[in-house]
Design an enzyme around this catalytic site. Structure first.
Site, PDB file in Angstrom:
ATOM      1  N   SER A 105       0.831  -1.205   0.000  1.00 60.87           N
ATOM      2  CA  SER A 105       0.000   0.000   0.000  1.00 60.87           C
ATOM      3  C   SER A 105       0.863   1.252   0.000  1.00 60.87           C
ATOM      4  O   SER A 105       0.661   2.174  -0.808  1.00 60.87           O
ATOM      5  CB  SER A 105      -0.923  -0.001   1.225  1.00 60.87           C
ATOM      6  OG  SER A 105      -1.872  -1.035   1.147  1.00 60.87           O
ATOM      7  N   HIS A 111      -3.020   7.248   2.608  1.00 58.95           N
ATOM      8  CA  HIS A 111      -3.383   5.882   3.002  1.00 58.95           C
ATOM      9  C   HIS A 111      -4.736   5.851   3.699  1.00 58.95           C
ATOM     10  O   HIS A 111      -5.490   4.874   3.587  1.00 58.95           O
ATOM     11  CB  HIS A 111      -2.288   5.318   3.905  1.00 58.95           C
ATOM     12  CG  HIS A 111      -2.470   3.889   4.280  1.00 58.95           C
ATOM     13  ND1 HIS A 111      -2.844   3.493   5.547  1.00 58.95           N
ATOM     14  CD2 HIS A 111      -2.324   2.752   3.551  1.00 58.95           C
ATOM     15  CE1 HIS A 111      -2.915   2.172   5.575  1.00 58.95           C
ATOM     16  NE2 HIS A 111      -2.619   1.690   4.397  1.00 58.95           N
ATOM     17  N   ARG A 115       0.837   8.940   4.682  1.00 56.30           N
ATOM     18  CA  ARG A 115      -0.108   8.321   5.619  1.00 56.30           C
ATOM     19  C   ARG A 115      -1.496   8.928   5.490  1.00 56.30           C
ATOM     20  O   ARG A 115      -2.501   8.232   5.653  1.00 56.30           O
ATOM     21  CB  ARG A 115       0.416   8.442   7.053  1.00 56.30           C
ATOM     22  CG  ARG A 115      -0.402   7.652   8.060  1.00 56.30           C
ATOM     23  CD  ARG A 115       0.329   7.483   9.363  1.00 56.30           C
ATOM     24  NE  ARG A 115       1.315   6.415   9.289  1.00 56.30           N
ATOM     25  CZ  ARG A 115       1.049   5.125   9.480  1.00 56.30           C
ATOM     26  NH1 ARG A 115      -0.205   4.741   9.723  1.00 56.30           N
ATOM     27  NH2 ARG A 115       1.988   4.225   9.415  1.00 56.30           N
TER      28      ARG A 115
END
Length: 206
Positions: A15, A41, A38
């Site tokens: 990912s 994500h 992040r």
């Protein structure tokens, strides 16, 4: 019946590799790029990078504050719940006063939302804190008003409220204020992205 990746660690690794391959991180310094990864994500949108804005020292100042034991002050319980405690360097307090029993009466007295009123219960803990606002534009506006009127200054503000009324304007106002800031310009935002940003600031481990 279905072919899919079963290994959680491999899903995690791939990912982040996919985000770094697909997102344009070229304009970010390395510490902000790590935070941006992040955040992406958390929402699955690699074009989020086009809307991320920041002051040059925001990650440095926020990390210094957390390393010194400063609390994370949140506008909403969803933001507070999304902060991964094991990533915090000093077992830092994560505070949300929205559900404090004093908040509804305070909101009526001040003529504002409960989320904005709850910030008055932070008191001196605001001094040098990391503030994470991921839900309510009124909270972000009110924070700026409090600081303008002499309230203690936070070390950094992660201001990423989501919505159609006031979200754009509140983030623009933060970016124009004399505070270290991280925002997502426009309507996008929310608790998940905000908590993800705090988690990335708290620890450099992806």
């Amino acid at each position: 019946m279905y072919e899919y990746e079963h290994d959680g660690a491999e899903i995690y690794r791939r990912s982040f590799a996919t985000i770094r391959a697909e997102a344009d991180l070229s304009r970010f310094p390395e510490d902000v790029a790590q935070v941006a990864v992040r955040m992406i994500h958390a929402c699955g949108q690699v074009d989020l990078t086009t809307d991320i804005d920041f002051s040059p020292d925001v990650v440095t100042r926020a990390r210094e504050a957390l390393d010194a034991g400063a609390p994370v002050l949140c506008d909403a319980q969803m933001v507070a719940s999304g902060v991964t405690r094991k990533r915090l360097p000093k077992d830092n307090d994560v505070v949300c006063t929205l559900n404090d029993p004093r908040t509804p009466a305070l909101a009526r007295e001040l003529g504002t939302t409960r989320t904005a009123a709850a910030m008055h219960l932070w008191g001196d803990r605001l001094d040098g804190a990391v503030v994470a606002i991921g839900n309510a534009p009124t909270a972000l506006f009110h924070l700026l008003e409090m600081v303008r009127d002499g309230a203690p200054r936070p070390a950094a503000v992660v201001g990423i409220p989501v919505g159609f009324i006031g979200a754009v304007e509140s983030k623009d106002a933060l970016a124009e204020a004399d505070l270290e800031f991280l925002v997502v310009r426009g309507r996008r935002g929310g608790s998940a992205i905000t908590a993800a940003a705090v988690n990335a600031i708290a620890s450099t481990v992806e």
